[in-house]
Structure formats: C-alpha cells, structure tokens
Design an enzyme around this catalytic site. Structure first.
Site, short mmCIF file in Angstrom:
data_model
loop_
_atom_site.label_atom_id
_atom_site.label_comp_id
_atom_site.label_asym_id
_atom_site.label_seq_id
_atom_site.Cartn_x
_atom_site.Cartn_y
_atom_site.Cartn_z
N CYS A 42 0.75 -1.27 -0.09
CA CYS A 42 0.09 0.23 0.22
C CYS A 42 0.92 1.26 0.15
O CYS A 42 0.50 2.27 -0.71
CB CYS A 42 -0.94 -0.05 1.20
SG CYS A 42 -0.23 -0.41 2.84
N HIS A 52 -2.77 6.47 4.44
CA HIS A 52 -1.40 6.54 4.73
C HIS A 52 -1.13 7.86 4.36
O HIS A 52 -1.40 8.30 3.34
CB HIS A 52 -0.60 5.48 4.01
CG HIS A 52 -0.89 3.91 4.57
ND1 HIS A 52 -1.43 3.60 5.77
CD2 HIS A 52 -0.25 3.04 3.97
CE1 HIS A 52 -1.47 2.49 5.75
NE2 HIS A 52 -0.84 1.75 4.69
#
Ligand code: A2P
Length: 331
Positions: free
Chosen positions: A130, A237
């Site tokens: 990710c 994130h």
C-alpha cells in the site's frame, strides 16, 4: 466489452469487502461472480450489485469451474498455496499479499506507472504494498523527467493497513483497553514498527518499499531508504518523500508535471493551509500531493507530502484497475 467470471478470495476481509465496493462502483463487466474465504465464514452471505452471494470455502477445487480473474487478499500463506492452483487452471490471479511481489516471474504493477508489465504475466500479477503504490504514482512522472537518484521515505500509516484487528486496537485503545494486534498501544502513540524486524535492522515493510520501488521503476540501482511508522489514524497513509534527482529542475515545471500526472490530485497551497490530509483522502481513489518544496540541502532535490486511502488505491482500487487493463486486452 467481454464479460468475465470473477472471484474474490478473502472477500470477508477489510480489503475483500472493498474489492466488492470498487467492482460495483467501476461497473466491471462480470458474468459469474464468486466470493471465497476460509471455512470460518463459509456459508455467510455478501451483497454485490444488489444480489446476495454465499461465501464459499476456498479449497483445491475452487478453480475447477471456469474463472477468468481472481482478486486475492487472504494473506501470504493462502496466496502461496492457492494462487498457483488457480493459475494452473488458467485463471489470472491479482494478488494483494507480499507473497509473489519480488518473484522475477511475476509482474508488480501500478496501472498509472507500469501497465506494460502486465503483458508478461504467467497468470499471477502482484499488487504492490500500500505505501509503495501511492509513492509510485508520485515518483514515476518525476523519474521520467528528472531521473531519480535517491529517495528517503518516512511514512505515517493508518491502522486499517493491519486489517480489522489493527482497526480494533485503535478503537479499543482510545477507550483505554490494551492492544491485541500491535506490540504497544497505538492510541496516542506512534509505532516505528510495521511487519517484522529483519537482520539488517529494517522492518519488512521498509524493505518492501525499497525493493518494490526499484522493481516498479525498473531501476535496481536506485538508492532508496525508508522508515515506516504506524500512527493513530484509522484510514489513509501519509508519506513524507524526499527525492534527489540526477538532473536539475524548475520547481514550477515540477509542480505542473505532478498536476498533470495520472491519478494525482494536487493540494499544494500552504498559504491557505491547503495540503493533503488523511481524513480527506479516505474514501477516494486518487493520490493527493502537496507541501512541494525544494530540498535546499542538495543540488537537485524536492520534498513532497503524499496521502492516499490505503485500502482503496493502496489495495483494492489498484487491483481492480489491473483487472480492467486485463479485460480491455481480452477484446
Ligand atoms: P475469514 O473471514 O473466513 O477468516 P483481514 O485481512 O481483514 O483480516 O481479512 C483476511 C481475509 O482472508 C478474510 O476474508 C479471511 O476469511 C481470509 N482468509 C484468511 N485465511 C484464509 C484461508 N486459509 N483460506 C481462505 N481465506 C482465508
């Protein structure tokens, strides 16, 4: 457009459920649809496009029926065992685990960055980590233009990246409960520890970013280092990325290059307190970039702040985009 038979493996998980959502939103042309997970959730139902589907237990025989594409997000050991079985039956596996990413026989793909690598697959394609995916969307247009020499990643990663258990640790931790998933409390804390520690002192997550960056950008010599940190954020994130280039650059031109890059939304107006934020990126598929400024400590360098929804662009959306590319090429 050709309709395909498509399976989601790990459909009951955090990424698995998002696969269903993204497949619905993007209206993939699906003929027969299958949802698979472990024996624990076999028999339960999931809704897709307004219809209920019974979760099947994943077994050696799951791919005896004709399935064109399977999106896997059920952990590394499940992928290790079942992706080759699916592949041997002619099914193209798009795998979200780290199991196959560094296998030289397996393409590692971010569709905005290296779609050409899909062509050499042998029925398994890996979805990158990710944190790597969102960084690649930012780095690729800059590498093409100014040739990247060195990258320093510092990440601020959401608990959803650690699955439902990670999410619960933050939710319960905010109520004063002890953690079950993380080795220390995540509420009101930052843990410089994602995945396991390796012999070189880095975590596995950090080395994923280093190695996957080199593979996706086709440059084994690129100098890359990373510190990955879990922070008390549920979704998305955030990353500080410091980049050093071989070539000189004009800052305005660099900003325009990023503005025009595929999959990027620029939020780069610090005067108005405008910069990418985790809470704003959550639920979106784009990669948000801001705080763009020259690194004045080197001859040619820049600092970026890069934020994306780790479950969507960092996992499910990226895999579904790969599936779309495959379906396009089936025509
Ligand atoms: P299950 O719900 O049956 O446990 P998460 O990353 O959010 O924890 O989700 C993991 C996903 O992987 C779930 O859908 C889980 O199914 C699935 N899974 C875990 N182990 C296996 C296995 N051995 N076979 C098939 N699916 C698995």
């Amino acid at each position: 457009m050709k309709k395909v038979n498509l399976a989601v493996v790990g459909a009951t998980g955090m990424v698995g459920r998002t696969f269903l959502k993204v497949l619905e939103e993007r209206q993939l042309p699906i003929e027969n649809f299958y949802v698979m997970a472990s024996s624990r959730s076999a028999g339960s139902t999931l809704t897709f496009n307004g219809k209920e589907y019974v979760v099947e237990e994943l077994t050696e025989h799951s791919f005896d029926k004709p399935i064109d594409i399977a999106l896997f997000s059920a952990g590394g050991s499940t992928s290790e065992k079942f992706a080759p079985i699916a592949a041997a039956h002619g099914c193209i596996v798009i795998d979200n685990s780290s199991q196959w990413r560094m296998d030289p026989e397996v393409p590692l793909v971010v569709p905005e960055v290296n779609p050409e690598d899909i062509a050499w697959h042998k029925n398994i394609i890996a979805n990158p980590n990710c944190s790597t995916i969102q960084a690649m969307v930012a780095l690729k247009p800059l590498d093409d233009k100014y040739k990247i020499k060195r990258v320093v990643y510092s990440t601020y990663q959401a608990v959803s990246g650690a699955g439902l258990a990670g999410w619960k640790d933050l939710e319960n931790g905010l109520k004063g409960e002890a953690p079950k998933k993380f080795p220390h409390p995540i509420a009101n804390n930052c843990l410089p520890h994602i995945d396991v520690f390796l012999d070189n002192g880095y975590t596995k997550e950090e080395m994923k970013m280093v190695n996957e960056t080199r593979k996706i950008l086709h440059n084994d010599n690129m100098r890359v280092t990373a510190t990955t940190v879990r922070v008390p954020v549920f979704d998305s994130h955030s990353e500080s990325i410091n980049i050093e280039f071989e070539k000189p650059f004009d800052l305005d031109e660099l900003i325009e290059t990023l503005r025009n890059a595929p999959g990027v939304v620029l939020q780069n107006n610090s005067q108005e307190n405008e910069y990418p934020l985790a809470i704003n990126a959550a639920g979106h598929d784009e990669v948000f970039i801001g705080r763009i400024r020259r690194d004045e400590s080197v001859e040619s360098g820049v600092n970026l702040w890069v934020v994306a929804d780790n479950i969507r662009k960092g996992a499910a959306t990226n895999a579904v985009q790969i599936a779309e590319e495959i379906i396009k090429n089936m025509q």
